[in-house]
Enzyme design. Structure first.
Site, PDB file in Angstrom:
ATOM      1  N   ARG A  83       0.827  -1.218   0.000  1.00 38.45           N
ATOM      2  CA  ARG A  83       0.000   0.000   0.000  1.00 38.45           C
ATOM      3  C   ARG A  83       0.857   1.262   0.000  1.00 38.45           C
ATOM      4  O   ARG A  83       0.375   2.350  -0.307  1.00 38.45           O
ATOM      5  CB  ARG A  83      -0.958  -0.049   1.198  1.00 38.45           C
ATOM      6  CG  ARG A  83      -2.128   0.854   1.078  1.00 38.45           C
ATOM      7  CD  ARG A  83      -3.395   0.422   1.830  1.00 38.45           C
ATOM      8  NE  ARG A  83      -3.232  -0.461   2.945  1.00 38.45           N
ATOM      9  CZ  ARG A  83      -2.783  -0.119   4.161  1.00 38.45           C
ATOM     10  NH1 ARG A  83      -2.434   1.138   4.393  1.00 38.45           N
ATOM     11  NH2 ARG A  83      -2.687  -1.009   5.122  1.00 38.45           N
ATOM     12  N   TYR A 137     -17.455  14.445 -16.264  1.00 36.81           N
ATOM     13  CA  TYR A 137     -17.865  13.050 -16.261  1.00 36.81           C
ATOM     14  C   TYR A 137     -18.963  12.870 -15.194  1.00 36.81           C
ATOM     15  O   TYR A 137     -18.875  13.450 -14.115  1.00 36.81           O
ATOM     16  CB  TYR A 137     -16.643  12.174 -15.949  1.00 36.81           C
ATOM     17  CG  TYR A 137     -16.994  10.748 -15.680  1.00 36.81           C
ATOM     18  CD1 TYR A 137     -17.552   9.944 -16.666  1.00 36.81           C
ATOM     19  CD2 TYR A 137     -16.787  10.195 -14.412  1.00 36.81           C
ATOM     20  CE1 TYR A 137     -17.889   8.636 -16.404  1.00 36.81           C
ATOM     21  CE2 TYR A 137     -17.114   8.880 -14.154  1.00 36.81           C
ATOM     22  CZ  TYR A 137     -17.674   8.106 -15.152  1.00 36.81           C
ATOM     23  OH  TYR A 137     -18.010   6.811 -14.889  1.00 36.81           O
ATOM     24  N   ASP A 202      -9.044  17.373 -15.992  1.00 41.34           N
ATOM     25  CA  ASP A 202      -9.232  15.971 -16.360  1.00 41.34           C
ATOM     26  C   ASP A 202      -8.847  15.843 -17.836  1.00 41.34           C
ATOM     27  O   ASP A 202      -9.516  16.406 -18.712  1.00 41.34           O
ATOM     28  CB  ASP A 202     -10.689  15.563 -16.110  1.00 41.34           C
ATOM     29  CG  ASP A 202     -10.928  14.074 -16.318  1.00 41.34           C
ATOM     30  OD1 ASP A 202     -10.268  13.485 -17.202  1.00 41.34           O
ATOM     31  OD2 ASP A 202     -11.785  13.506 -15.617  1.00 41.34           O
ATOM     32  N   LYS A 227      -9.347   4.355 -19.636  1.00 44.50           N
ATOM     33  CA  LYS A 227      -9.724   4.725 -21.001  1.00 44.50           C
ATOM     34  C   LYS A 227      -8.511   4.621 -21.937  1.00 44.50           C
ATOM     35  O   LYS A 227      -8.016   3.534 -22.163  1.00 44.50           O
ATOM     36  CB  LYS A 227     -10.348   6.124 -20.984  1.00 44.50           C
ATOM     37  CG  LYS A 227     -11.358   6.350 -19.839  1.00 44.50           C
ATOM     38  CD  LYS A 227     -12.612   5.504 -19.949  1.00 44.50           C
ATOM     39  CE  LYS A 227     -13.499   5.548 -18.711  1.00 44.50           C
ATOM     40  NZ  LYS A 227     -13.875   6.850 -18.208  1.00 44.50           N
TER      41      LYS A 227
HETATM   42  C1  LIG Z   1     -14.390   7.366 -16.924  1.00 44.56           C
HETATM   43  C2  LIG Z   1     -14.022   8.728 -16.507  1.00 44.56           C
HETATM   44  C3  LIG Z   1     -13.710   9.029 -15.170  1.00 44.56           C
HETATM   45  C4  LIG Z   1     -13.801   7.986 -14.075  1.00 44.56           C
HETATM   46  O1  LIG Z   1     -12.833   7.015 -14.224  1.00 44.56           O
HETATM   47  P1  LIG Z   1     -12.987   5.489 -13.706  1.00 44.56           P
HETATM   48  O2  LIG Z   1     -11.700   4.887 -14.115  1.00 44.56           O
HETATM   49  O3  LIG Z   1     -14.197   4.923 -14.387  1.00 44.56           O
HETATM   50  O4  LIG Z   1     -13.171   5.558 -12.226  1.00 44.56           O
HETATM   51  C5  LIG Z   1     -13.301  10.313 -14.864  1.00 44.56           C
HETATM   52  N1  LIG Z   1     -13.221  11.267 -15.814  1.00 44.56           N
HETATM   53  C6  LIG Z   1     -13.536  11.021 -17.092  1.00 44.56           C
HETATM   54  C7  LIG Z   1     -13.446  12.118 -18.089  1.00 44.56           C
HETATM   55  C8  LIG Z   1     -13.950   9.762 -17.484  1.00 44.56           C
HETATM   56  O5  LIG Z   1     -14.278   9.538 -18.769  1.00 44.56           O
END
Ligand SMILES: *Cc1c(COP(=O)(O)O)cnc(C)c1O
Length: 409
Positions: A83, A137, A202, A227
């Site tokens: 951790r 998101y 983001d 992603k």
């Molecule tokens: C999918 C997504 C998230 C969240 O990510 P996870 O890996 O699903 O927890 C945050 N920001 C954006 C722009 C996303 O597309």
């Protein structure tokens, strides 16, 4: 760089820090986080699955734990416990930091775990107020709106950021291009408006291939690594690229709250990064072509495609968007994005369902909006599939609509 890797490098004859200094993105993508491998006689990075690390020197280990508690810097030498840090995950973090042009990066079990850690860092400093720009998101919106982690959010447009700041504002949060409308912001102007308050951008949609927010003044660059960074729809992960000071606090929160990334996921992400530039550029070229065709199509009311490009397209149909989803065959009707295959989803039903309907529509997420993540298939095969799905949707509603608006906002 992971201190253990740096140390190993420094012991190597002929090691030269300058030799691994700024290289082109495509080069970094395949080499960053792997600089020590060849000298160790390795090619693929080792996967370290240890949860704990033996040490016969408990005084020394105590000192290393104290050092971590003070600064959050990665312990020198082997990690103490999984951790606290993991060498395989550290390779991914090193590589992503290099691609984003930041001092450090801290990986988490998901994008939401990464955002949670950022909010907890600021809350622990008594800075619970967040200023944010919609759309975000869906789950990020929900986390802020519901105040699950004790934060309080003020939603504003980019021009209102400066005015929305309070003495207890700990964070300004934006997405550009935003999920799901692909709305873009001038990150440099936004960063300026934030003053000394950290801006979190983001960068999940753009990836460092198309945009490096830290160069434009964002102190924190967030990714859902689930992603594009992973890129194959088989890893859940999140990461924050930032300066070493903030990274230390994030590691401390990660240690205390436990949202760690599994080493196998770290390995897959490092592998994913090596093809990131190629994947993003190829998918973007196909997406740009499809966006152009959609914009010229009378069955399509509106197309949103970012100025900076990318592999995401948002579009509104005259017909029933649910019929488009039901009508695809090659394209996969699924939430998420950034995989090698093309995915389509209806944000009002799925990814942004959790956002209050009025807030959602107010942010430009209309009930007719579809969001498509373009993959690496042949453009003509994708178009044939889309064309058939659009025809089905058109058939489900009477009459033809007006010609499509031009690409853009
Ligand atoms: C999918 C997504 C998230 C969240 O990510 P996870 O890996 O699903 O927890 C945050 N920001 C954006 C722009 C996303 O597309």
């Amino acid at each position: 760089m992971d201190p253990a890797i740096r140390e190993a490098n420094e012991r190597m004859p002929g090691y030269d820090e300058a030799r691994i200094a700024p290289r082109a993105l495509a080069t970094e993508a395949v080499h960053a986080g792997r600089d020590d491998l060849a000298r160790q006689g390795l090619h693929a990075p080792p996967i370290d699955l240890s949860t704990t690390y033996p040490s016969y020197d408990s005084r020394g280990e105590a000192a290393r734990i104290d050092a971590f508690a003070t600064t959050g810097a990665e312990p020198d030498g082997p990690p103490v416990y999984g951790r606290l840090g993991n060498p395989t995950v550290a390779r991914f973090e090193t590589a992503l930091a290099r691609l984003e042009g930041t001092e450090a990066a801290v990986a988490f079990a998901s994008g939401m775990a990464a955002l949670s850690a950022v909010l907890l860092v600021r809350a622990s400093m008594g800075l619970r107020h967040v200023v944010a720009v919609r759309p975000l998101y869906g789950c990020s919106d929900h986390l802020l709106t519901a105040g699950l982690l004790g934060s309080e959010v003020t939603w504003t447009d980019p021009a209102g950021i400066e005015e929305a700041l309070r003495p207890d504002t700990g964070l300004v949060m934006v997405e550009s291009p935003a999920n799901p409308t692909l709305a873009e912001l001038d990150l440099r102007a936004v960063a300026h408006a934030c003053g000394s308050v950290p801006l979190l951008a983001d960068n999940t949609f753009a990836t460092p291939v198309l945009q490096r927010p830290a160069e434009q003044g964002a102190r924190l660059v967030l990714h859902s690594a689930t992603k594009y960074l992973g890129g194959h729809g088989d890893v859940m992960a999140g990461v924050v690229a930032c300066d070493e000071e903030f990274a230390g606090r994030l590691r401390q929160v990660r240690f205390a709250t436990g949202g760690v990334l599994h080493p196998l996921a770290g390995y897959l992400l490092l592998r994913g990064l090596s093809t990131l530039p190629v994947r993003v550029r190829a998918a973007s070229a196909t997406a740009a072509e499809l966006a152009g065709r959609l914009a010229a199509d009378p069955r399509v009311a509106r197309v949103h495609y970012p100025r900076i490009g990318g592999a995401m397209i948002a579009f509104e149909v005259h017909g029933d968007p649910h019929e488009v989803i039901a009508g695809v065959d090659l394209i996969t009707p699924a939430v998420s994005l950034g995989s090698v295959d093309t995915l389509i989803q209806h944000p009002a039903s799925i990814s942004h369902r959790i956002v209050d309907a009025d807030d959602r529509r107010g942010a430009g997420v209309s009930d007719r909006l579809l969001r498509m993540s373009v993959g690496l298939e042949d453009v003509e095969d994708l178009w044939a599939d889309l064309d058939a799905a659009l025809e089905r949707a058109q058939g489900a509603t009477a009459g033809r609509g007006a010609p499509a608006a031009a690409v853009g906002h």
